[in-house]
Design a protein around this motif. Structure first.
Motif, PDB file in Angstrom:
ATOM      1  N   VAL A   1       0.831  -1.204   0.000  1.00 37.90           N
ATOM      2  CA  VAL A   1       0.000   0.000   0.000  1.00 37.90           C
ATOM      3  C   VAL A   1       0.867   1.255   0.000  1.00 37.90           C
ATOM      4  O   VAL A   1       0.584   2.231  -0.704  1.00 37.90           O
ATOM      5  N   ASN A   2       1.937   1.250   0.774  1.00 35.30           N
ATOM      6  CA  ASN A   2       2.840   2.401   0.812  1.00 35.30           C
ATOM      7  C   ASN A   2       3.483   2.647  -0.557  1.00 35.30           C
ATOM      8  O   ASN A   2       3.621   3.785  -0.997  1.00 35.30           O
ATOM      9  N   VAL A   3       3.885   1.558  -1.222  1.00 38.03           N
ATOM     10  CA  VAL A   3       4.454   1.706  -2.565  1.00 38.03           C
ATOM     11  C   VAL A   3       3.406   2.274  -3.525  1.00 38.03           C
ATOM     12  O   VAL A   3       3.693   3.157  -4.343  1.00 38.03           O
ATOM     13  N   LEU A   4       2.168   1.787  -3.404  1.00 44.58           N
ATOM     14  CA  LEU A   4       1.095   2.271  -4.269  1.00 44.58           C
ATOM     15  C   LEU A   4       0.836   3.757  -4.031  1.00 44.58           C
ATOM     16  O   LEU A   4       0.632   4.526  -4.980  1.00 44.58           O
ATOM     17  N   LEU A   5       0.857   4.175  -2.774  1.00 42.60           N
ATOM     18  CA  LEU A   5       0.633   5.584  -2.469  1.00 42.60           C
ATOM     19  C   LEU A   5       1.746   6.467  -3.045  1.00 42.60           C
ATOM     20  O   LEU A   5       1.493   7.570  -3.531  1.00 42.60           O
ATOM     21  N   VAL A   6       2.975   5.974  -2.992  1.00 41.72           N
ATOM     22  CA  VAL A   6       4.082   6.729  -3.580  1.00 41.72           C
ATOM     23  C   VAL A   6       3.888   6.868  -5.089  1.00 41.72           C
ATOM     24  O   VAL A   6       4.099   7.948  -5.666  1.00 41.72           O
ATOM     25  N   LEU A   7       3.467   5.792  -5.740  1.00 43.38           N
ATOM     26  CA  LEU A   7       3.220   5.858  -7.182  1.00 43.38           C
ATOM     27  C   LEU A   7       2.082   6.821  -7.502  1.00 43.38           C
ATOM     28  O   LEU A   7       2.153   7.579  -8.474  1.00 43.38           O
ATOM     29  N   VAL A   8       1.030   6.775  -6.690  1.00 41.40           N
ATOM     30  CA  VAL A   8      -0.093   7.698  -6.894  1.00 41.40           C
ATOM     31  C   VAL A   8       0.379   9.142  -6.761  1.00 41.40           C
ATOM     32  O   VAL A   8      -0.011  10.017  -7.548  1.00 41.40           O
ATOM     33  N   LEU A   9       1.231   9.398  -5.763  1.00 37.67           N
ATOM     34  CA  LEU A   9       1.731  10.757  -5.555  1.00 37.67           C
ATOM     35  C   LEU A   9       2.621  11.198  -6.703  1.00 37.67           C
ATOM     36  O   LEU A   9       2.513  12.323  -7.197  1.00 37.67           O
ATOM     37  N   LEU A  10       3.519  10.302  -7.143  1.00 36.06           N
ATOM     38  CA  LEU A  10       4.461  10.672  -8.197  1.00 36.06           C
ATOM     39  C   LEU A  10       3.776  10.830  -9.550  1.00 36.06           C
ATOM     40  O   LEU A  10       4.109  11.741 -10.315  1.00 36.06           O
TER      41      LEU A  10
ATOM     42  N   ALA B   1      -1.747  17.553  -2.843  1.00 40.17           N
ATOM     43  CA  ALA B   1      -1.650  16.122  -3.117  1.00 40.17           C
ATOM     44  C   ALA B   1      -0.766  15.430  -2.085  1.00 40.17           C
ATOM     45  O   ALA B   1      -1.084  14.331  -1.608  1.00 40.17           O
ATOM     46  N   VAL B   2       0.341  16.063  -1.726  1.00 42.86           N
ATOM     47  CA  VAL B   2       1.233  15.481  -0.712  1.00 42.86           C
ATOM     48  C   VAL B   2       0.508  15.347   0.624  1.00 42.86           C
ATOM     49  O   VAL B   2       0.573  14.311   1.294  1.00 42.86           O
ATOM     50  N   ILE B   3      -0.208  16.404   1.020  1.00 42.39           N
ATOM     51  CA  ILE B   3      -0.927  16.364   2.294  1.00 42.39           C
ATOM     52  C   ILE B   3      -2.001  15.279   2.274  1.00 42.39           C
ATOM     53  O   ILE B   3      -2.172  14.521   3.245  1.00 42.39           O
ATOM     54  N   ALA B   4      -2.741  15.188   1.151  1.00 46.22           N
ATOM     55  CA  ALA B   4      -3.804  14.182   1.057  1.00 46.22           C
ATOM     56  C   ALA B   4      -3.236  12.766   1.143  1.00 46.22           C
ATOM     57  O   ALA B   4      -3.796  11.907   1.855  1.00 46.22           O
ATOM     58  N   VAL B   5      -2.138  12.513   0.445  1.00 44.38           N
ATOM     59  CA  VAL B   5      -1.542  11.177   0.473  1.00 44.38           C
ATOM     60  C   VAL B   5      -0.998  10.856   1.864  1.00 44.38           C
ATOM     61  O   VAL B   5      -1.150   9.736   2.364  1.00 44.38           O
ATOM     62  N   MET B   6      -0.376  11.834   2.504  1.00 50.81           N
ATOM     63  CA  MET B   6       0.152  11.601   3.845  1.00 50.81           C
ATOM     64  C   MET B   6      -0.966  11.320   4.847  1.00 50.81           C
ATOM     65  O   MET B   6      -0.828  10.453   5.723  1.00 50.81           O
ATOM     66  N   LEU B   7      -2.083  12.045   4.725  1.00 51.85           N
ATOM     67  CA  LEU B   7      -3.217  11.791   5.625  1.00 51.85           C
ATOM     68  C   LEU B   7      -3.796  10.402   5.375  1.00 51.85           C
ATOM     69  O   LEU B   7      -4.117   9.673   6.325  1.00 51.85           O
ATOM     70  N   LEU B   8      -3.931  10.039   4.096  1.00 51.23           N
ATOM     71  CA  LEU B   8      -4.446   8.713   3.774  1.00 51.23           C
ATOM     72  C   LEU B   8      -3.515   7.628   4.298  1.00 51.23           C
ATOM     73  O   LEU B   8      -3.968   6.606   4.837  1.00 51.23           O
ATOM     74  N   ARG B   9      -2.213   7.850   4.145  1.00 49.24           N
ATOM     75  CA  ARG B   9      -1.239   6.866   4.652  1.00 49.24           C
ATOM     76  C   ARG B   9      -1.353   6.728   6.166  1.00 49.24           C
ATOM     77  O   ARG B   9      -1.263   5.614   6.707  1.00 49.24           O
ATOM     78  N   ALA B  10      -1.552   7.854   6.875  1.00 50.43           N
ATOM     79  CA  ALA B  10      -1.675   7.799   8.329  1.00 50.43           C
ATOM     80  C   ALA B  10      -2.934   7.033   8.742  1.00 50.43           C
ATOM     81  O   ALA B  10      -2.899   6.237   9.685  1.00 50.43           O
ATOM     82  N   VAL B  11      -4.041   7.254   8.025  1.00 51.64           N
ATOM     83  CA  VAL B  11      -5.284   6.547   8.346  1.00 51.64           C
ATOM     84  C   VAL B  11      -5.125   5.047   8.105  1.00 51.64           C
ATOM     85  O   VAL B  11      -5.516   4.217   8.937  1.00 51.64           O
ATOM     86  N   LEU B  12      -4.535   4.688   6.961  1.00 50.29           N
ATOM     87  CA  LEU B  12      -4.346   3.267   6.658  1.00 50.29           C
ATOM     88  C   LEU B  12      -3.377   2.617   7.647  1.00 50.29           C
ATOM     89  O   LEU B  12      -3.577   1.463   8.040  1.00 50.29           O
TER      90      LEU B  12
END
Length: 206
Positions: A39-48, A166-177
């Motif tokens: 999931v973390n790898v996927l979030l990084v790809l989504v961000l990039l 986008a960075v803030i949204a991904v970081m918040l989603l990562r924290a929730v997950l």
């Protein structure tokens, strides 16, 4: 003849003397740990990929819209030469870079109509000095049209804001997950402890 002894139990993987652990396999990593890593790898790809694309698209749209606005303003506004009818007087809160004084000006448009107004002028300007001013189609004083540089700046600012969002949204989603994964992990630990603790404490023999 002595009594035959049972063969010693094989040590668990990862312990000296045990069979080698397969490459890339960690016996301490649970399925939820591996899922969280994916999931973390996927979030990084989504961000990039997604974040960069969104920032580029938003920045381009803002630039184009601002540039179109600048073109419209340039078509509707005209720069004319006016004459000061009063000496420049100090303006409260004036920006020195744009002129520290204000003065009354007068100009005549193409159909001969005389207009007057108040504009900012350079410090020390005197009555009769020329002043370049911008007017709209009705002959009213207005601001200069936006420049292409301001359109470019608008695009960059918009792109940076979207990228930051986008960075803030991904970081918040990562924290929730991560919190959800931790809750699942803690539940597994409690389940295993409830099963193993009686054996270690000897209560299971009672």
């Amino acid at each position: 003849m002595g009594t035959a002894q049972p063969p010693p139990a094989a040590p668990p993987p990862g312990v000296p003397g045990s069979s080698p652990t397969p490459a890339g396999h960690n016996p301490l990593r649970r399925p939820c740990d591996r899922a969280q890593s994916r999931v973390n790898v996927l979030l990084v790809l989504v961000l990039l990929l997604g974040g960069v694309w969104a920032a580029f698209a938003a920045g381009t749209a803002a630039h184009d819209a601002h540039l179109e606005q600048a073109r419209t303003q340039a078509a509707e506004r005209t720069e004319v030469t006016a004459r000061l009818t009063t000496d420049g007087k100090e303006a409260t809160g004036a920006d020195p870079g744009r002129g520290a004084d204000v003065a009354q000006v007068r100009w005549t448009d193409e159909d001969g109509t005389v207009h007057t107004g108040t504009v900012r002028v350079e410090a020390g300007a005197e009555r009769g000095d020329p002043a370049r001013v911008w007017v709209d189609r009705e002959g009213h004083l207005t601001t200069p049209p936006d420049s292409p540089a301001s359109a470019a700046m608008s695009g960059w600012v918009t792109a940076l804001l979207v990228a930051g969002g986008a960075v803030i949204a991904v970081m918040l989603l990562r924290a929730v997950l991560a919190r959800l994964f931790d809750r699942h992990r803690y539940a597994l630990w409690e389940e295993e402890w409830a099963r193993l603790e009686p054996r270690w404490s000897g209560r299971a023999r009672g």
